[in-house]
Every structure is written in structure tokens, then in C-alpha cells.
Enzyme design. Structure first.
Site, short mmCIF file in Angstrom:
data_model
loop_
_atom_site.label_atom_id
_atom_site.label_comp_id
_atom_site.label_asym_id
_atom_site.label_seq_id
_atom_site.Cartn_x
_atom_site.Cartn_y
_atom_site.Cartn_z
N PRO A 465 43.93 -0.32 -1.56
CG PRO A 465 42.86 -1.02 0.02
CD PRO A 465 43.23 0.14 0.02
CG PHE A 466 39.80 -2.20 -3.81
CD1 PHE A 466 40.01 -3.38 -3.94
CD2 PHE A 466 39.69 -2.00 -1.78
CE1 PHE A 466 39.49 -4.63 -3.46
CE2 PHE A 466 39.45 -2.48 -1.70
CZ PHE A 466 39.60 -3.94 -2.13
CD GLU A 505 33.54 2.70 -0.47
OE1 GLU A 505 32.00 3.09 -1.03
OE2 GLU A 505 33.93 3.80 -1.19
CE LYS A 525 29.49 8.37 2.28
NZ LYS A 525 30.29 8.61 0.95
#
Length: 729
Positions: A465-466, A505, A525
Site C-alpha cells: 500500500p505504500f 507500513e 511487527k
């Protein structure tokens, strides 16, 4: 009794003919409708054509000292006809006092003034302008006066000491406006200039397409891969994401000649904007608070009403903030790691730029918007070229790069890393920490590197997504093109620093809505590789979900994120909306949690960003003491890796990723390649240093060998696209 408040004093210095006098006059005219202004010209008190140095003690004693204390300055004109002191005069204090002339920024005056601006111009043009203006009296004295200036500056490098640099060739009204905006970002000036309106909202034009085009194809057609500085932010998992709203937009930003650039290095933020370069000593986040969302706090508008791009980004800032900025949030400088070898030129610790052109792709509504400033004469033609150049996305772009694969080496051997894990566990058993996010780096030097084509393969193979591709050539350095870690070749060409990130993230998202801004962070994590078969894949995901160790890691970091957001949260608004959810990506399964909070009204967004920085998922907990521990355990600086990148919108919104699964490429002419491309004569001049950071969270339950396997897993997604293998040591 004098009730005038202590003024803010601006000294404008520079050689004769550079344009100081007209700049002072235009700046005063710009400020006077809003604050009281006094102007003092040093040529009023120079004691003759040989009196430059002799004027400094009187200038400091009779003018600067009283005005800096809010008292009137009493001084005497120099009578150039009688060559003797003339009539007495007084300069009254004001809200802003402008001192102008050769010597205004003299070292004896600098402690008493609030800002020094140095005006520069090439010598030929300076002399031409000065003699065109005052040739009748100045011509016969030019050389003797120039010699005094030379002596003055040989003993006092005012240009180096000045916080503001102004291009004297610029149009004076434009330079004055840029100077005022530069002053606004300096300590103490923002409140003094609060009544001075910031430049009006930029007017933006736009072109809307009724389809959501391929972002990589649009970036290419818009000139991104060859632009000096450009950024593509995309959700490359948009076709398979379980969260369509999170992966809704892709954004493109391109720097132009009118763009502003900010770099932070060694405790100084350098900003180039228009005709002025500002060097602001001090912290990065305090500077950021002066420019984001901006003095007016409003988004630029287009000619037709909605904000440019009609998406989450109203043209503000784009770029990265590296891990090293952590020292502003309580961590030490890390002398040990800073002494470790680093590629040259070293990238800045942070870089932000204001895009002059851009685009927003809305994958939910199915639209694309290109935008550019209304005063950009080539903007519409640029948009036309971008639309005409759109090509269908390639059928496959996920294979390894053609040619020799980079041969990586490890900063730490397996045994060294395992020893660091055991040392971290010793600290945990002693009660000094309870989770340590230990990292290392893989390095390679190659003779050629195609960053954009490599990114296309990475984004296709490692959908997340990033994801982002960023190249930076035109940095904020004064007087050179090779800023931002770029390299200037012998032929004058400039090669960029490049960041290729397929991060899953989110570090921090900040919304900007009428009901109050919201903060969102989504720490990761817990990691497992994808399985070779559906059954194996499902089993690995289930194993991660059930792992007590991974859940403990995630919950500890989630608790840390809650603490970070709570510092500026409206009471009662803090919430954990997801705990230990499993998200699956092409090469890994990840455990993710989500924390949200409403920002307390009146809190600068930069303060909330600083409170959460660096990402807790990359430090461990408790954050500050664990960062201190990491300075002793890690054998080199992290640099850009494990910092953050994304956008800071002009309306106060933001979305920043965590720079993991990230390849950093820095051009290093003359470096010795570690892989193919080396010859007996040495490396090719196009050598590029590649760096890939990897690591994992260490807890009391960690098994060192398994933590090493996790490092290998996290590196696999990037290495396989490069055709490289994890080095065995």
C-alpha cells in the site's frame, strides 16, 4: 519613556552594486502596511572613500546597540562635500529595523541583530550596475573601495555566517517577497510577521481524465524518470487490497524551476525558495512547524474551486525524513555509528520539496487529475504531452533486471549479528529494555543502475500500500545543482539519488477535516514468508497469527504507538482499532495493528509528527533508551532506511510510510564496485552505491538463528527482483 517594543533587526550585507539598497527599500515597502519599519543605510556614515573599516565601531556603538535595545540611534551624516562629519540625525526603533550596506552584517554587529541577509551578484554585473547608477562619483573610487571590501570579507566571511542568501540578479519586488517569507521561517520572526499576509493561495490549473490511468505509466509520460526531482507515491496493491480506501490514491509530484527545496544536514535546515536561500540552524521539526501547513493554513485553490488534484494532497511538501533526525526526539547523535564508512556524497538527513506540477489518480472513483500553477507558461503543454504519452501498462514487469546482478555484501556477518542479538537480550534480562529493533545493511556497488526500470519491477513483484519511487537531483544547497546526494559528473551532467520503496507500513496519516484532525498509525511487527503452495501459505499465516512471541512484539510496539499519539491527542479520543491483524503481501505475511487519535486543537502538526518519530516499529521500546542502546549495538548509521517518506499537504493532511523494503541508490563516482563491472583500470565513472536495510525485533523469547532467518526473508523481495542472492557469510 520609550514604550516601543524591542525591534527585530535585519542586516542586509553584500558587495557594492549587488542590489542591497533597492532590496531594503522594497522589503520595507512590503512590510510597512502591516508593521512599523525603520531603515538605516550605512553609506550615511562611511567616513570617506577610505573609511569602510573605520565605520564599523561607530555603526555598532551608535546605531546597532541602541536599536537592538529598543532605544533611538543617534548618529551623524558624513558630509561628502566637506569630507567631515555633518548634521546629526536619529533613527527611531520600530517593529522591524532594516540595516543596509557593506558591513551591515559585520561580526561585531551580528550578535545584536536577528537575521543577516547576504546579497550576491557576479562581479561584472555588480560593477556595471553600480557605475550605471552612481558612475559620476563612484568611477574614480571603484578600485580603492573594492579593495576595502575585499579586505573586510577576507577577515569576516559574512556570506558564510548569513542565514539568508539573496540572488541580486532577481527582480527586486520578487526578491523582497521571498526574503520576507524566508524571515518568517526563522526563530522569532514568525510572530513579528504574523500581521503580514503570506502570499495569496496559488492558482492552479488542472486537466481531468475520466479514467484511473496506470500511475507508473503516467509518471513516465509526465517526465518523472528524467526530472531533476520527482516522487511517485502509489498503492501498488490497489487491485488486491483488502482495504480499498487505504489504497485509493496514487500521487505524482514533479519539481520545476519555481519549486522550493529543503535539506537538513548536521543541525541546519537549508531552504531554497525563489530568489532566497535560508540556512536555519536548529532542529528540523521546529523549522517544519513554520512552513507546514503554512502561515495561512489553507490549501491552494484551482481556478475552478476545488483544491489542485482533488485528492488528499493539496500541493505542499513531498520527500523523506531519515532516521538520523531521531536525535531531535531524545536520542543521542550516535558518534560511534556516524564514524562508520558511508557512501559519498552522503544524502541529507531529510529532504522535502514543493512540487510545481503533479497528478492524482483516484482508483476508487476512476479519475485522474493533472495540475500545474496558473502562471506556468508550459503547464498546459506539459499536461498535453503527458496525456498523449500514456501507454498501456506492460503485461509483465516483475522479472529480474537484465545484465549482471548486483553482488551484495553484509555490513555484519551472521555471527556478528547473532552476537548483537544476544547482547540485546542481555539488556532485556537486565531490565534496560523489553524490545530492540536491531538492523543491519546489505551493500553493493555497481557500474550502472537503472533506478526507474528497477522500481517498476519491484512494484510489480512486491505489491504494497505504500510503495514509492523518489529521485532527487536539485537539492537546496547554495550555488550548486548537486544537492540531495546527487553527483555532478565531469561533463556537467547530474545523476540523482534514488529511493525505491515497496513498504507495507504506514508511519502516520494526518487528516484535515472540519470536525478536527485525526492521526492514524499502523505499526507492523511479525513476519512469515509466503508458502510455496496454498496449504503451506495458509499454514504460515495461521502460525503467525497464533505466535505468542510475535503477538507480544506487536502489542509492545502498539502500546508505544499509543503513547506517542497520546501526547497530543484530544482526551478520550485515543483508540486501538485493530490488534495483530494479518496482512499478506507477495513475499511475506505481516502482523499489523492500527492506533488512532484526534489531534488536540491548536497543536502544530509538526509537533505530533515529531512525537511519533522515528517509527516505534523500527526502534523498540521504551523508545528513547532503546535508541540509545541501538547506537551501541548497530555498527553503522541507518541513513534514509527506517525513516519515513510521503507527503505533507498544504491543508495540514499528511501520509508517510516507514522506509522498509527500501533500496537506496546513491551515485558514487570513483567508488570501487563490489560486483560485476570492475576492470583492471578500476570502476566505470557511473558507479552507484546500493543499500538495503533489514532487521527485526528482538525480545527475551527470540531465537537468534530464527531472527537471522527473518532478516533473510525481509531481504528476499528486493533481492529476487535484482536477480541477487543473500550473501552467505
Amino acid at each position: 519613556m520609550n514604550t516601543t517594543p524591542t525591534p527585530l533587526i535585519l542586516a542586509i550585507d553584500g558587495r557594492s552594486g549587488a542590489g542591497k539598497t533597492s532590496l531594503a527599500a522594497e522589503t520595507a515597502a512590503l512590510l510597512r502596511p502591516h508593521v512599523s519599519v525603520a531603515v538605516f543605510h550605512l553609506d550615511s556614515v562611511y567616513p570617506g572613500w577610505d573609511g569602510l573599516a573605520a565605520s564599523f565601531p561607530h555603526y555598532v556603538r551608535d546605531v546597532v546597540t541602541p536599536l537592538s535595545a529598543g532605544r533611538p540611534a543617534h548618529w551623524r551624516w558624513w558630509d561628502w562635500t566637506t569630507h567631515a562629519p555633518g548634521s546629526a540625525d536619529t533613527t527611531e526603533p520600530a517593529d522591524v529595523v532594516i540595516l543596509e550596506g557593506v558591513g551591515a552584517g559585520h561580526r561585531q554587529a551580528r550578535p545584536l541583530v536577528d537575521a543577516v541577509a547576504w546579497v550576491s551578484m557576479d562581479d561584472t554585473e555588480r560593477k556595471r550596475r553600480a557605475l550605471a547608477r552612481d558612475g559620476e562619483t563612484f568611477t574614480e573610487h571603484w578600485d580603492r573601495w573594492a579593495a576595502q571590501e575585499e579586505l573586510y570579507l577576507a577577515n569576516d566571511d559574512v556570506a558564510e555566517a548569513a542565514w539568508l542568501h539573496v540572488e541580486g540578479r532577481a527582480s527586486t519586488p520578487g526578491a523582497a517577497a521571498d526574503l520576507v517569507e524566508g524571515l518568517r521561517s526563522l526563530p522569532g520572526w514568525d510572530s513579528a510577521l504574523a500581521l503580514v499576509p503570506a502570499p495569496g493561495p496559488d492558482r492552479w490549473e488542472r486537466r481531468t481524465l475520466s479514467t484511473a490511468v496506470d500511475p507508473r505509466g503516467l509518471f513516465e509520460a509526465a517526465g518523472g524518470p528524467t526530472a531533476d526531482t520527482a516522487l511517485l507515491l502509489e498503492s501498488s496493491d490497489r487491485d488486491v487490497t483488502p482495504a480499498p480506501e487505504r489504497s485509493r490514491y496514487s500521487l505524482i509530484g514533479l519539481a520545476t524551476a519555481s519549486s522550493s527545496f529543503a535539506e537538513h544536514r548536521a543541525g541546519t535546515t537549508t531552504v531554497r525558495s525563489g530568489h532566497v536561500t535560508v540556512r536555519r540552524p536548529g532542529g528540523f521539526f521546529p523549522w517544519l512547524a513554520t512552513v507546514w501547513p503554512g502561515p495561512a493554513g489553507a490549501a491552494p485553490e484551482t481556478g475552478s474551486g476545488p483544491a489542485a488534484g482533488s485528492g488528499p494532497f493539496h500541493p505542499g511538501w513531498m520527500g523523506w525524513i531519515g532516521y538520523g533526525i531521531k536525535r531531535e526526539t531524545g536520542s543521542p547523535d550516535g558518534a560511534a555509528t556516524l564514524a562508520a564508512p558511508a557512501p559519498e556524497p552522503t544524502p541529507p538527513e531529510a529532504l522535502l520539496f514543493r512540487p510545481g506540477r503533479g497528478a492524482t489518480v483516484d482508483h476508487v472513483d476512476g479519475t485522474t487529475v493533472l495540475y500545474w500553477p496558473a502562471d506556468d507558461p508550459d503547464g498546459a503543454a506539459w499536461a498535453d504531452r503527458a496525456v498523449r504519452g500514456l501507454q498501456p501498462p506492460p503485461a509483465s514487469a516483475s522479472g529480474p533486471a537484465p545484465g549482471p546482478a548486483p553482488e551484495f555484501t553484509l555490513r555484519d556477518t551472521r555471527e556478528q549479528y547473532l552476537a548483537a542479538i544476544r547482547a540485546a537480550q542481555d539488556e532485556i534480562f537486565e531490565g534496560n529494555t523489553y524490545e530492540v529493533c536491531l538492523t543491519t545493511h546489505l551493500h553493493a556497488t555497481v557500474d550502472t543502475f537503472e533506478g526507474w526500470s528497477t522500481y517498476r519491477r519491484l512494484a510489480a513483484a512486491n505489491r504494497a500500500p505504500f510503495t514509492l519511487y523518489l529521485r532527487a537531483v536539485a537539492g537546496a544547497g547554495v550555488g550548486h545543482r548537486g544537492g540531495a546526494g546527487a553527483t555532478v559528473e565531469a561533463d556537467g551532467s547530474v545523476r540523482p539519488l534514488e529511493i525505491l520503496s515497496t513498504s507495507p507500513e504506514r508511519f502516520l496519516a494526518v487528516s484535515s477535516v472540519a470536525g478536527g484532525s485525526w492521526l492514524v498509525t499502523e505499526p507492523i511487527k511479525g513476519t512469515r514468508p509466503r508458502g510455496a503452495t496454498p496449504a503451506q501459505d495458509q499454514a504460515l499465516a495461521a502460525e503467525l497469527a497464533a505466535s505468542l512471541k510475535d503477538r507480544a512484539e506487536n502489542i509492545m510496539i502498539t502500546d508505544l504507538a499509543r503513547n506517542d499519539l497520546s501526547r497530543f491527542a484530544r482526551p478520550g479520543s485515543l483508540a486501538t482499532t485493530r490488534v495483530c491483524a494479518i496482512e499478506s503481501y507477495p513475499t511475506v505475511h505481516q502482523m499489523v495493528s492500527t492506533v488512532t487519535a484526534q489531534l488536540e486543537p491548536g497543536v502544530p502538526r509538526a509537533d505530533a509528527l515529531a512525537a511519533a518519530f522515528p517509527p516505534g516499529s523500527m526502534t523498540g521500546a521504551p523508545k528513547i533508551s532503546t535508541m540509545d542502546l541501538l547506537e551501541r549495538l548497530e555498527t553503522g548509521p541507518r541513513g534514509i532506511y527506517s525513516g519515513v517518506a510521503g507527503y505533507l499537504s498544504a491543508d495540514g493532511a499528511a501520509d508517510l510510510n516507514v522506509l522498509i523494503r527500501t533500496l537506496v541508490a546513491v551515485p558514487v563516482p570513483g567508488a570501487e564496485p563490489h560486483g560485476p563491472g570492475t576492470t583492471a583500470a578500476g570502476p566505470a565513472p557511473q558507479a552507484t552505491h546500493l543499500s538495503l536495510g533489514v532487521g527485526g525485533a528482538i525480545t527475551a523469547d527470540s531465537v537468534p538463528a530464527e531472527e537471522w532467518d527473518e532478516v533473510r526473508t525481509k531481504a528476499h523481495g528486493v533481492l529476487r527482483v535484482l536477480g541477487s542472492v543473500f550473501p552467505e557469510v
